[in-house]
Design a protein around this motif. Structure first.
Motif, PDB file in Angstrom:
ATOM      1  N   CYS A 202       0.630  -1.101  -0.147  1.00  0.00           N
ATOM      2  CA  CYS A 202       0.105  -0.281  -0.490  1.00  0.00           C
ATOM      3  C   CYS A 202       0.882   1.084  -0.131  1.00  0.00           C
ATOM      4  O   CYS A 202       0.210   1.891  -1.097  1.00  0.00           O
ATOM      5  N   ALA A 203       2.186   1.555   0.575  1.00  0.00           N
ATOM      6  CA  ALA A 203       2.270   2.608   0.996  1.00  0.00           C
ATOM      7  C   ALA A 203       3.704   2.456  -0.704  1.00  0.00           C
ATOM      8  O   ALA A 203       3.816   3.976  -0.885  1.00  0.00           O
ATOM      9  N   THR A 204       3.645   1.896  -1.078  1.00  0.00           N
ATOM     10  CA  THR A 204       4.618   1.640  -2.523  1.00  0.00           C
ATOM     11  C   THR A 204       3.624   2.129  -3.631  1.00  0.00           C
ATOM     12  O   THR A 204       4.434   3.351  -3.998  1.00  0.00           O
ATOM     13  N   ALA A 205       2.325   1.736  -3.291  1.00  0.00           N
ATOM     14  CA  ALA A 205       1.624   2.311  -4.649  1.00  0.00           C
ATOM     15  C   ALA A 205       0.727   4.007  -4.198  1.00  0.00           C
ATOM     16  O   ALA A 205       1.019   4.073  -4.856  1.00  0.00           O
ATOM     17  N   LYS A 206       1.102   4.174  -2.598  1.00  0.00           N
ATOM     18  CA  LYS A 206       0.923   5.007  -2.639  1.00  0.00           C
ATOM     19  C   LYS A 206       1.489   6.496  -2.714  1.00  0.00           C
ATOM     20  O   LYS A 206       1.732   7.381  -3.346  1.00  0.00           O
ATOM     21  N   GLU A 207       3.484   6.232  -3.222  1.00  0.00           N
ATOM     22  CA  GLU A 207       3.896   6.581  -3.639  1.00  0.00           C
ATOM     23  C   GLU A 207       4.361   7.009  -4.876  1.00  0.00           C
ATOM     24  O   GLU A 207       4.916   7.417  -5.125  1.00  0.00           O
ATOM     25  N   ALA A 208       3.882   5.668  -5.352  1.00  0.00           N
ATOM     26  CA  ALA A 208       3.270   5.621  -6.899  1.00  0.00           C
ATOM     27  C   ALA A 208       2.545   6.790  -7.548  1.00  0.00           C
ATOM     28  O   ALA A 208       2.223   6.830  -8.827  1.00  0.00           O
ATOM     29  N   GLY A 209       1.357   7.387  -6.897  1.00  0.00           N
ATOM     30  CA  GLY A 209       0.608   7.570  -6.918  1.00  0.00           C
ATOM     31  C   GLY A 209      -0.605   7.113  -7.535  1.00  0.00           C
ATOM     32  O   GLY A 209      -1.260   7.200  -7.904  1.00  0.00           O
ATOM     33  N   ALA A 210      -0.987   5.326  -6.629  1.00  0.00           N
ATOM     34  CA  ALA A 210      -1.822   4.546  -6.796  1.00  0.00           C
ATOM     35  C   ALA A 210      -2.962   4.836  -5.632  1.00  0.00           C
ATOM     36  O   ALA A 210      -1.845   4.849  -4.629  1.00  0.00           O
ATOM     37  N   GLY A 211      -3.299   3.489  -5.852  1.00  0.00           N
ATOM     38  CA  GLY A 211      -4.632   3.340  -4.620  1.00  0.00           C
ATOM     39  C   GLY A 211      -4.701   1.917  -4.599  1.00  0.00           C
ATOM     40  O   GLY A 211      -4.322   1.313  -5.575  1.00  0.00           O
ATOM     41  N   VAL A 212      -5.060   1.270  -2.835  1.00  0.00           N
ATOM     42  CA  VAL A 212      -4.923  -0.569  -3.625  1.00  0.00           C
ATOM     43  C   VAL A 212      -6.660  -0.189  -3.263  1.00  0.00           C
ATOM     44  O   VAL A 212      -7.167  -0.217  -2.350  1.00  0.00           O
ATOM     45  N   LYS A 213      -6.889  -1.607  -4.183  1.00  0.00           N
ATOM     46  CA  LYS A 213      -8.345  -2.877  -3.613  1.00  0.00           C
ATOM     47  C   LYS A 213      -7.884  -3.370  -2.467  1.00  0.00           C
ATOM     48  O   LYS A 213      -7.071  -4.437  -3.371  1.00  0.00           O
ATOM     49  N   ALA A 214      -8.265  -3.628  -1.856  1.00  0.00           N
ATOM     50  CA  ALA A 214      -8.339  -4.720  -0.996  1.00  0.00           C
ATOM     51  C   ALA A 214      -9.645  -6.034  -1.501  1.00  0.00           C
ATOM     52  O   ALA A 214     -10.300  -5.361  -1.248  1.00  0.00           O
ATOM     53  N   TYR A 215      -8.647  -7.660  -1.708  1.00  0.00           N
ATOM     54  CA  TYR A 215      -9.474  -8.772  -1.975  1.00  0.00           C
ATOM     55  C   TYR A 215      -9.984  -9.368  -0.471  1.00  0.00           C
ATOM     56  O   TYR A 215      -9.119  -9.879  -0.369  1.00  0.00           O
ATOM     57  N   LEU A 216     -10.975  -9.571  -0.535  1.00  0.00           N
ATOM     58  CA  LEU A 216     -10.755  -9.881   1.098  1.00  0.00           C
ATOM     59  C   LEU A 216     -12.325 -11.290   0.530  1.00  0.00           C
ATOM     60  O   LEU A 216     -13.215 -11.847  -0.167  1.00  0.00           O
ATOM     61  N   LEU A 217     -11.498 -12.454   1.596  1.00  0.00           N
ATOM     62  CA  LEU A 217     -12.211 -13.879   1.506  1.00  0.00           C
ATOM     63  C   LEU A 217     -13.548 -13.752   2.502  1.00  0.00           C
ATOM     64  O   LEU A 217     -13.191 -14.241   3.508  1.00  0.00           O
ATOM     65  N   MET A 218     -14.355 -14.330   2.620  1.00  0.00           N
ATOM     66  CA  MET A 218     -15.352 -14.609   3.537  1.00  0.00           C
ATOM     67  C   MET A 218     -14.892 -16.119   3.382  1.00  0.00           C
ATOM     68  O   MET A 218     -15.905 -17.000   2.795  1.00  0.00           O
ATOM     69  N   LYS A 219     -15.506 -17.068   5.162  1.00  0.00           N
ATOM     70  CA  LYS A 219     -15.408 -18.242   5.243  1.00  0.00           C
ATOM     71  C   LYS A 219     -14.617 -18.941   4.144  1.00  0.00           C
ATOM     72  O   LYS A 219     -14.360 -20.170   3.728  1.00  0.00           O
TER      73      LYS A 219
END
Ligand code: SF4
Ligand SMILES: [Zn+2]
Length: 358
Positions: A202-219
């Motif tokens: 996330c920190a690397t992406a932010k530094e490069a001007g990007a955002g992050v979408k986290a994918y979570l797995l339920m169950k």
């Protein structure tokens, strides 16, 4: 146990027991795929930090995830869709992109503002998508507004991201984190990295001007309905607290072929989550400062998130409404007698006697 990593290929290293079972199961696959055709492509609309966009989603057929070849995650059937032999060359990958552009031209009134590229692995892993191809894809879509690129945290890198930001694109990196809890990610999902690796990405992406979408797995397997629901409640909040992570996509596990989850399912040891659990997490986390969405695949079927069969479409529709509007009141309008059964399951199911109800 040795420290797991995507470089683990041999027996005797890494998360051996899970990986060895996963390799055996995946060895059963027989289908073969054409390297000039994408795995899938479709048109949709998506909620992003800059508004709701028409989207073109592309699943590129690359050599497949390197972790999957070591054994891979307990629920992931994607590798069974990948190309034999491990790599797909530049010209074939560009043929796939052209096929996606043709699909869009045939089915949409105008080009989508949002492009989403998944690879059943990591788009930013140069063993899957060479630098030359990555740069050509950045140019191809340079006239769009926004692009989502799937990657494991290991491959998130400043220079790879700026290939896209230099085109004037807003960039989001989609990371399959699955859960914020390291123990569950390691032992139930068999995914090798830690939450701290996600924070670094996330920190690397932010530094490069990007955002992050986290994918979570339920169950994931081996959790009761309550454990799974509670893990998602905590994980959504922990992800939203990480700077740079602006969207959390929380998706219920579905039963895919050639996976450990499928073996458990066939023996009566796994039930995908209730749609009530999905709705519950979305409702209870609606106050946080991030977009939270869910896209239950195969909803209403035995192999996907489901309730009783009567209310599944209604609850799914409320979830899709929530995705676009982020308004928890959509869930006040849906109810069904089976909600009482789900409440009982949440209260009584234990991980040594489940599923309590199907
Ligand atoms: S879930 Fe992702 S990391 Fe795990 S095996 Fe599948 S593609 Fe690889
Ligand atoms: Zn119902």
């Amino acid at each position: 146990m040795s420290k797991p990593s995507p470089e683990v290929y041999e027996d005797g290293r890494g998360m051996d027991a899970h990986n060895s079972v996963m390799r055996d199961i995946r060895g059963l696959k027989e289908k073969h795929y054409d390297p000039h055709e994408p795995t899938r492509v479709w048109l949709d609309e998506d909620n992003t930090p800059s508004g709701v966009y028409d989207s073109l989603t592309i699943i590129l057929n690359t050599g497949g995830c390197r972790w999957a070849r070591a054994g891979g995650c307990t629920m992931c059937g994607y590798v069974a869709e990948s190309v034999e032999g491990g790599t797909v060359e530049h010209s074939a990958l560009m043929d796939q992109i052209q096929a996606c552009l043709d699909h869009e031209a045939d089915n949409a009134d105008e080009p989508a503002d949002l492009i989403k590229i998944y690879t059943s692995g990591s788009f930013l892993d140069e063993r899957e998508v060479p630098a030359e191809t990555r740069q050509a894809i950045a140019e191809t879509f340079g006239d769009r507004e926004r692009i989502v690129l799937e990657s494991l945290p290991d491959f998130v890198d400043h220079g790879k991201i700026t290939d896209f930001t230099e085109q004037g694109l807003d960039v989001d990196i989609a990371v399959g984190l699955e859960t914020a809890t390291d123990k569950i990610r390691h032992d139930c999902v068999n995914k090798y990295f830690d939450f701290s690796d996600f924070e670094d990405a996330c920190a690397t992406a932010k530094e490069a001007g990007a955002g992050v979408k986290a994918y979570l797995l339920m169950k994931p397997p081996f959790l009761s309905e309550r454990e799974a629901r509670d893990d998602m409640l905590a994980s959504v909040r922990r992800c939203a607290d990480v700077e740079g992570c602006h969207t959390v996509s929380m998706n219920p596990c579905n039963v895919q072929q050639f996976t450990m989850v499928n073996e458990l399912f066939r023996e009566g040891g796994y039930r995908p989550p209730w749609l009530w659990s999905v709705a519950d997490v979305l409702e209870q986390t609606a106050d946080i400062d991030a977009i939270v969405i869910s896209d239950p695949v195969g909803h209403g079927s035995d192999r996907g998130a489901h309730n009783c069969g009567e209310c599944d479409d209604k609850v799914q529709k409320a979830i899709k409404d929530f995705d676009l509007r982020q308004d928890p009141s959509v869930f006040e309008q849906v109810d069904c007698d089976c909600k009482r059964t789900w409440e009982l399951v949440i209260d009584e199911e234990t991980s040594y006697a489940m599923p309590l109800a199907r």
